[in-house]
Design a protein around this motif. Structure first.
Motif, PDB file in Angstrom:
ATOM      1  N   ASP A  50       0.853  -1.185   0.000  1.00 23.52           N
ATOM      2  CA  ASP A  50       0.000   0.000   0.000  1.00 23.52           C
ATOM      3  C   ASP A  50       0.893   1.241   0.000  1.00 23.52           C
ATOM      4  O   ASP A  50       1.641   1.468   0.952  1.00 23.52           O
ATOM      5  N   PRO A  51       0.851   2.064  -1.056  1.00 27.34           N
ATOM      6  CA  PRO A  51       1.737   3.232  -1.126  1.00 27.34           C
ATOM      7  C   PRO A  51       1.619   4.165   0.071  1.00 27.34           C
ATOM      8  O   PRO A  51       2.628   4.697   0.550  1.00 27.34           O
ATOM      9  N   ALA A  52       0.406   4.374   0.575  1.00 24.56           N
ATOM     10  CA  ALA A  52       0.211   5.300   1.687  1.00 24.56           C
ATOM     11  C   ALA A  52       0.949   4.830   2.932  1.00 24.56           C
ATOM     12  O   ALA A  52       1.561   5.629   3.653  1.00 24.56           O
ATOM     13  N   HIS A  53       0.915   3.517   3.201  1.00 23.91           N
ATOM     14  CA  HIS A  53       1.597   2.974   4.376  1.00 23.91           C
ATOM     15  C   HIS A  53       3.088   2.754   4.116  1.00 23.91           C
ATOM     16  O   HIS A  53       3.929   3.044   4.969  1.00 23.91           O
ATOM     17  N   GLY A  54       3.407   2.234   2.942  1.00 21.40           N
ATOM     18  CA  GLY A  54       4.800   1.942   2.628  1.00 21.40           C
ATOM     19  C   GLY A  54       5.679   3.174   2.603  1.00 21.40           C
ATOM     20  O   GLY A  54       6.862   3.118   2.955  1.00 21.40           O
ATOM     21  N   ALA A  55       5.108   4.302   2.197  1.00 24.11           N
ATOM     22  CA  ALA A  55       5.884   5.540   2.137  1.00 24.11           C
ATOM     23  C   ALA A  55       6.393   5.945   3.513  1.00 24.11           C
ATOM     24  O   ALA A  55       7.495   6.490   3.649  1.00 24.11           O
ATOM     25  N   TRP A  56       5.583   5.672   4.559  1.00 27.60           N
ATOM     26  CA  TRP A  56       6.025   6.010   5.914  1.00 27.60           C
ATOM     27  C   TRP A  56       7.239   5.183   6.320  1.00 27.60           C
ATOM     28  O   TRP A  56       8.146   5.687   6.999  1.00 27.60           O
ATOM     29  N   VAL A  57       7.270   3.908   5.927  1.00 21.99           N
ATOM     30  CA  VAL A  57       8.410   3.045   6.255  1.00 21.99           C
ATOM     31  C   VAL A  57       9.679   3.586   5.602  1.00 21.99           C
ATOM     32  O   VAL A  57      10.745   3.660   6.228  1.00 21.99           O
ATOM     33  N   ILE A  58       9.564   3.976   4.339  1.00 24.11           N
ATOM     34  CA  ILE A  58      10.723   4.513   3.629  1.00 24.11           C
ATOM     35  C   ILE A  58      11.191   5.814   4.277  1.00 24.11           C
ATOM     36  O   ILE A  58      12.384   6.004   4.540  1.00 24.11           O
ATOM     37  N   ALA A  59      10.250   6.710   4.553  1.00 22.26           N
ATOM     38  CA  ALA A  59      10.611   8.000   5.146  1.00 22.26           C
ATOM     39  C   ALA A  59      11.251   7.822   6.519  1.00 22.26           C
ATOM     40  O   ALA A  59      12.198   8.535   6.874  1.00 22.26           O
ATOM     41  N   GLU A  60      10.752   6.879   7.305  1.00 18.95           N
ATOM     42  CA  GLU A  60      11.296   6.641   8.645  1.00 18.95           C
ATOM     43  C   GLU A  60      12.734   6.136   8.580  1.00 18.95           C
ATOM     44  O   GLU A  60      13.544   6.417   9.469  1.00 18.95           O
ATOM     45  N   THR A  61      13.073   5.416   7.519  1.00 21.66           N
ATOM     46  CA  THR A  61      14.407   4.835   7.384  1.00 21.66           C
ATOM     47  C   THR A  61      15.449   5.869   6.974  1.00 21.66           C
ATOM     48  O   THR A  61      16.623   5.750   7.334  1.00 21.66           O
ATOM     49  N   LEU A  62      15.030   6.886   6.241  1.00 19.16           N
ATOM     50  CA  LEU A  62      15.965   7.883   5.734  1.00 19.16           C
ATOM     51  C   LEU A  62      16.453   8.807   6.847  1.00 19.16           C
ATOM     52  O   LEU A  62      15.770   9.021   7.846  1.00 19.16           O
ATOM     53  N   THR A  63      17.645   9.358   6.646  1.00 13.19           N
ATOM     54  CA  THR A  63      18.198  10.337   7.581  1.00 13.19           C
ATOM     55  C   THR A  63      17.744  11.720   7.135  1.00 13.19           C
ATOM     56  O   THR A  63      18.297  12.298   6.200  1.00 13.19           O
ATOM     57  N   LEU A  64      16.732  12.239   7.804  1.00  7.42           N
ATOM     58  CA  LEU A  64      16.126  13.506   7.400  1.00  7.42           C
ATOM     59  C   LEU A  64      16.227  14.531   8.521  1.00  7.42           C
ATOM     60  O   LEU A  64      16.243  14.182   9.699  1.00  7.42           O
ATOM     61  N   HIS A  65      16.274  15.800   8.133  1.00  7.02           N
ATOM     62  CA  HIS A  65      16.174  16.874   9.109  1.00  7.02           C
ATOM     63  C   HIS A  65      14.767  16.849   9.720  1.00  7.02           C
ATOM     64  O   HIS A  65      13.805  16.407   9.086  1.00  7.02           O
TER      65      HIS A  65
END
Length: 220
Positions: free
Chosen positions: A154-169
């Motif tokens: 599910d793109p809506a849920h999967g996107a959160w997993v990707i964003a959480e993994t990245l090193t973001l400000h």
């Protein structure tokens, strides 16, 4: 779900839906908040604290946060507690009341709106492929096997997993949280994913080959 009142925990961090966050509760006012909400679901909302001309010295909660559930509580003998919360859903925060010593606000759940399902599906497939590259490059850089991360279909849920993994400000995480549509959110996360992969390549994984099912591929 209709509007409701919920305690707000302003923090210098952003919680995504589906992500977990450990918290140390030590201030007296937040001990009271925890005691009042520990059996509720959601228990409270986490919001990035903002500072500015219209905020007091403690700051104010951002207008968009994440309602969360308490996954575990470890009380200490001195009244403090260590808790773990799980992000549930995004909320719009308004009419903040500090009369209890901690913030309580009117919250309205924010839906995941998709404007173009075909475009979102196609973009998410590209993101899944690039995310696999990112994880493989990260393993090469740190020279150890990382826990397997498999974003939802599910793109809506999967996107959160990707964003959480990245090193973001922190401000980038807040921006991702605030996007009104899944379309916009995926576009931004995809841009950030490409940036982080490029940084990994230039940091030390450049020229290395990455294992993919049934083949090997260069990340160059």
């Amino acid at each position: 779900m209709q509007h409701q009142h919920l305690p707000i925990f302003p923090l210098g961090a952003v919680l995504f839906p589906g992500a977990i966050m450990p918290l140390h509760i030590f201030e007296e006012r937040y001990r009271r908040m925890l005691e009042a909400t520990r059996n509720e679901d959601p228990a409270f909302a986490i919001s990035l604290v903002e500072y500015g001309d219209d905020a007091d010295e403690e700051g104010k909660p951002s207008g968009v946060g994440t309602a969360c559930s308490i996954a575990g509580i470890s009380p200490r003998s001195d009244g403090r507690s260590d808790i773990v919360v799980t992000g549930a859903f995004r909320v719009r925060i308004s009419d903040v009341d500090w009369s209890r010593g901690y913030a309580v606000a009117d919250i309205a759940p924010l839906d995941d709106v998709i404007r173009d399902q075909d475009a979102v599906t196609a973009l998410y497939r590209r993101m899944q492929y690039r995310f696999a590259q990112y994880l493989a490059a990260l393993e090469l850089l740190v020279q150890e096997k990382l826990p397997k991360l498999q974003p939802s279909d599910d793109p809506a849920h999967g996107a959160w997993v990707i964003a959480e993994t990245l090193t973001l400000h922190t401000w980038e995480r807040q921006q991702v949280l605030e996007f009104a549509t899944v379309d916009e959110r995926l576009e931004e996360i995809h841009r950030l994913l490409r940036r982080e992969l490029a940084l990994l390549i230039h940091t030390g994984a450049i020229g290395s080959t990455i294992d993919f099912p049934g083949r090997r591929k260069s990340i160059n």
